[in-house]
Design a protein around this motif. Sequence first.
Motif, PDB file in Angstrom:
ATOM      1  N   ARG A 115       5.771  -5.564   5.452  1.00 54.97           N
ATOM      2  CA  ARG A 115       5.173  -3.904   4.991  1.00 54.97           C
ATOM      3  C   ARG A 115       5.773  -3.470   6.476  1.00 54.97           C
ATOM      4  NH1 ARG A 115      -0.719  -4.331   3.649  1.00 54.97           N
ATOM      5  NH2 ARG A 115      -0.973  -3.265   5.352  1.00 54.97           N
ATOM      6  N   ARG A 120       3.081  -2.437  14.900  1.00 52.72           N
ATOM      7  CA  ARG A 120       4.040  -1.068  15.213  1.00 52.72           C
ATOM      8  C   ARG A 120       3.389   0.393  15.977  1.00 52.72           C
ATOM      9  NH1 ARG A 120       9.511  -1.661  15.224  1.00 52.72           N
ATOM     10  NH2 ARG A 120       9.290  -3.231  14.331  1.00 52.72           N
ATOM     11  N   MET A 132       8.657  -1.289   5.917  1.00 46.61           N
ATOM     12  CA  MET A 132       7.914  -0.262   5.634  1.00 46.61           C
ATOM     13  C   MET A 132       7.517   1.414   6.392  1.00 46.61           C
ATOM     14  SD  MET A 132       6.109  -1.045   1.972  1.00 46.61           S
ATOM     15  CE  MET A 132       5.229   0.194   1.622  1.00 46.61           C
ATOM     16  N   THR A 133       7.180   0.572   7.688  1.00 48.07           N
ATOM     17  CA  THR A 133       6.477   0.995   8.380  1.00 48.07           C
ATOM     18  C   THR A 133       7.776   1.502   8.904  1.00 48.07           C
ATOM     19  OG1 THR A 133       3.912  -0.744   8.918  1.00 48.07           O
ATOM     20  CG2 THR A 133       4.851   1.279  10.726  1.00 48.07           C
ATOM     21  N   PHE A 134       8.410   0.866   9.688  1.00 44.11           N
ATOM     22  CA  PHE A 134       9.198   1.420  10.735  1.00 44.11           C
ATOM     23  C   PHE A 134      10.388   2.730   9.680  1.00 44.11           C
ATOM     24  CE2 PHE A 134      13.068  -0.555  13.430  1.00 44.11           C
ATOM     25  CZ  PHE A 134      13.152   0.735  14.781  1.00 44.11           C
ATOM     26  N   ILE A 177       9.316   4.401   7.662  1.00 42.63           N
ATOM     27  CA  ILE A 177       9.164   5.943   8.111  1.00 42.63           C
ATOM     28  C   ILE A 177       9.088   6.473   9.491  1.00 42.63           C
ATOM     29  CG2 ILE A 177       6.393   6.734   7.382  1.00 42.63           C
ATOM     30  CD1 ILE A 177       5.443   4.917   5.806  1.00 42.63           C
ATOM     31  N   VAL A 178       8.304   5.945   9.781  1.00 43.79           N
ATOM     32  CA  VAL A 178       9.151   6.209  11.678  1.00 43.79           C
ATOM     33  C   VAL A 178       9.913   6.749  12.244  1.00 43.79           C
ATOM     34  CG1 VAL A 178       8.068   5.416  14.230  1.00 43.79           C
ATOM     35  CG2 VAL A 178       6.786   4.739  12.319  1.00 43.79           C
ATOM     36  N   PRO A 201       1.992   4.989   1.128  1.00 42.93           N
ATOM     37  CA  PRO A 201       2.045   5.219   2.749  1.00 42.93           C
ATOM     38  C   PRO A 201       1.317   6.819   2.560  1.00 42.93           C
ATOM     39  CG  PRO A 201       4.810   4.549   1.788  1.00 42.93           C
ATOM     40  CD  PRO A 201       3.482   4.214   1.462  1.00 42.93           C
ATOM     41  N   LEU A 202       0.508   6.805   3.783  1.00 43.76           N
ATOM     42  CA  LEU A 202      -0.125   7.684   3.887  1.00 43.76           C
ATOM     43  C   LEU A 202       0.538   9.107   4.854  1.00 43.76           C
ATOM     44  CD1 LEU A 202      -2.740   8.885   3.178  1.00 43.76           C
ATOM     45  CD2 LEU A 202      -3.760   8.078   5.301  1.00 43.76           C
ATOM     46  N   VAL A 203       1.269   9.252   4.075  1.00 43.24           N
ATOM     47  CA  VAL A 203       2.135  10.226   5.167  1.00 43.24           C
ATOM     48  C   VAL A 203       2.043  12.007   4.422  1.00 43.24           C
ATOM     49  CG1 VAL A 203       3.740   8.835   6.058  1.00 43.24           C
ATOM     50  CG2 VAL A 203       4.608   9.840   3.802  1.00 43.24           C
ATOM     51  N   ASP A 204       3.168  12.839   5.261  1.00 42.09           N
ATOM     52  CA  ASP A 204       3.223  14.415   4.183  1.00 42.09           C
ATOM     53  C   ASP A 204       4.627  13.971   3.556  1.00 42.09           C
ATOM     54  OD1 ASP A 204       0.938  15.257   5.007  1.00 42.09           O
ATOM     55  OD2 ASP A 204       1.888  16.041   7.148  1.00 42.09           O
ATOM     56  N   PHE A 229      -2.369   2.833   5.726  1.00 42.36           N
ATOM     57  CA  PHE A 229      -0.714   2.517   6.394  1.00 42.36           C
ATOM     58  C   PHE A 229      -0.207   4.158   6.477  1.00 42.36           C
ATOM     59  CE2 PHE A 229       3.296   1.483   4.198  1.00 42.36           C
ATOM     60  CZ  PHE A 229       3.089   0.185   4.751  1.00 42.36           C
ATOM     61  N   PRO A 230       0.505   3.757   7.573  1.00 42.23           N
ATOM     62  CA  PRO A 230       0.722   2.858   8.169  1.00 42.23           C
ATOM     63  C   PRO A 230       1.032   2.737   9.227  1.00 42.23           C
ATOM     64  CG  PRO A 230       2.807   3.979   7.960  1.00 42.23           C
ATOM     65  CD  PRO A 230       1.923   4.833   6.839  1.00 42.23           C
ATOM     66  N   TRP A 231      -0.255   3.528   9.579  1.00 40.59           N
ATOM     67  CA  TRP A 231      -0.722   4.320  11.418  1.00 40.59           C
ATOM     68  C   TRP A 231      -1.484   3.438  11.882  1.00 40.59           C
ATOM     69  CZ3 TRP A 231       2.920   7.160  11.748  1.00 40.59           C
ATOM     70  CH2 TRP A 231       2.934   7.667  10.675  1.00 40.59           C
ATOM     71  N   PRO A 274       0.709  -1.403  -0.066  1.00 39.54           N
ATOM     72  CA  PRO A 274       0.165  -0.374  -0.213  1.00 39.54           C
ATOM     73  C   PRO A 274       0.783   0.974  -0.458  1.00 39.54           C
ATOM     74  CG  PRO A 274       0.078  -0.775   2.935  1.00 39.54           C
ATOM     75  CD  PRO A 274       0.646  -2.008   1.062  1.00 39.54           C
TER      76      PRO A 274
END
Lengths: 225, 230
Positions: free
Chosen positions: A193, B102, A196-198, A200-201, A52-55, B96-98, A50
């Motif tokens: 996944r 994690r 990807m999450t890690f 981004i964070v 990523p839903l980020v700015d 994703f990824p909220w 998917p």
Amino acid sequence: MSSPTGSRWHRNSATPTLYRHGRRFGLAIMVLAGLAGCGATRVSVPATFPAPLVDKLPLHVGVRLDEALTSYKLHDKPEQGTEIEIEVGAAQTALFSTLLNGMFTQSSVVTEAATGVDAVLVPSIQELQFSTPEITKTDYFEVWIRYRMQLYRPDNTLIAEWPLTAYGQANARNYSMQGDQPALQAAALAACRDAMTFFIVQFRTIPAVEAWLRDPTAAAGAPPA
Amino acid sequence: MSRGRCNRLVRAAWTALIGACLLLPLAGCVTNTVQQVREANTSLASGDSVVVLGRRTRPSASETELDFISCVAKNLGGGADAIRTIPEPEFLDALFPWFEPRTAPANSDDVPGLMQQPALAARLSEIGLRYLVWVDGSTQRTEQTGSLTCSVTGAGGGCFGFLTWENDSSYEATVWDVRTGRSVGKISSDAVGTSYMPAVVLPVPIIAPVRSSACDTLGDQLKVFLQGET
């Protein structure tokens, strides 16, 4: 339903040999089916992730994917259970393209000589590990992927280097009628996944990356993180 | 009696027995308990949606089954007074990824923090999400007794014995109001049932539908709860 050979399976005095052969054939099928269950479990991660839903950061970041990464697979025979092969390399192009496309206003897959970019990300897989319910005596398949991330300026000087360990698990009870393969695949996909999450964070919190983000045009000089 | 007639009789008996096993809806008994705690009023306007998510803290010893989550969501989104329900995988991909293991908010106090992110807040508003339903729990086999033996020979096969087992489902749904960032209540659904499998030649399973019963009860109660009827 009838078939030209259907009558061969009925017992009658005219075809005793065929009947015997039929029974042997059935037995052979059962034995083969049993052996099939003992074969190696091979999974590959589906290359769909998917966005990523980020700015988005207003940067053009390239990603360099070498062959060691895009062909990465683990082949192992644990002490308990059958042979396992997990292929994650083929999904890495989609993973990093989707990731960078979601995080930056512009992204591209680059080769050795990158021009027109603000930075180049070079990911590599250091290690992949897994565990199965047979090993851990739990209900879970688990997969760990240990990445190493390197971020370079266009002049090939290092901005930052950091490790990233991703983890995925899947409950075998969700796939109890389907064998080991879908559960292991789900665990490997969950690990991708999580990578990807890690990423981004973690990305903006790495001191050297943070410093570079404040002034992406600054020349090299600061030591890598 | 001739051998051919005897064979025909045996075949007819087998067919009848298999048919009986397939046609008889044999189900064991299940005892259900549902409890509800309301902390705030709830209501749903047209266009509001709900999502049912499984708690996936890691590492976890008792992750909620995927089919239980989809069963509860299906119950909420179907039948009379259906509520617009977003399937869990679709929601996880859209946000994703909220909501990954994690990053998923651990409690309702984390929701306002999440909403500070413009892209996330815009997406939640776009899908009209009003309530997040977190489901925790699982179904466990708590007791099993008896034995059953099956054998296959050249002349045929069969089973003999008696098995019995008890399943215990215990689930709790916590409902968060996304707009206020508050927990609005909890519903727990417990179900216990004993299944039996006697076998004389053919095993006859008498299964207690424990998990599906817990799902139906939880789904029905959630529907009433979210529409603010109690």
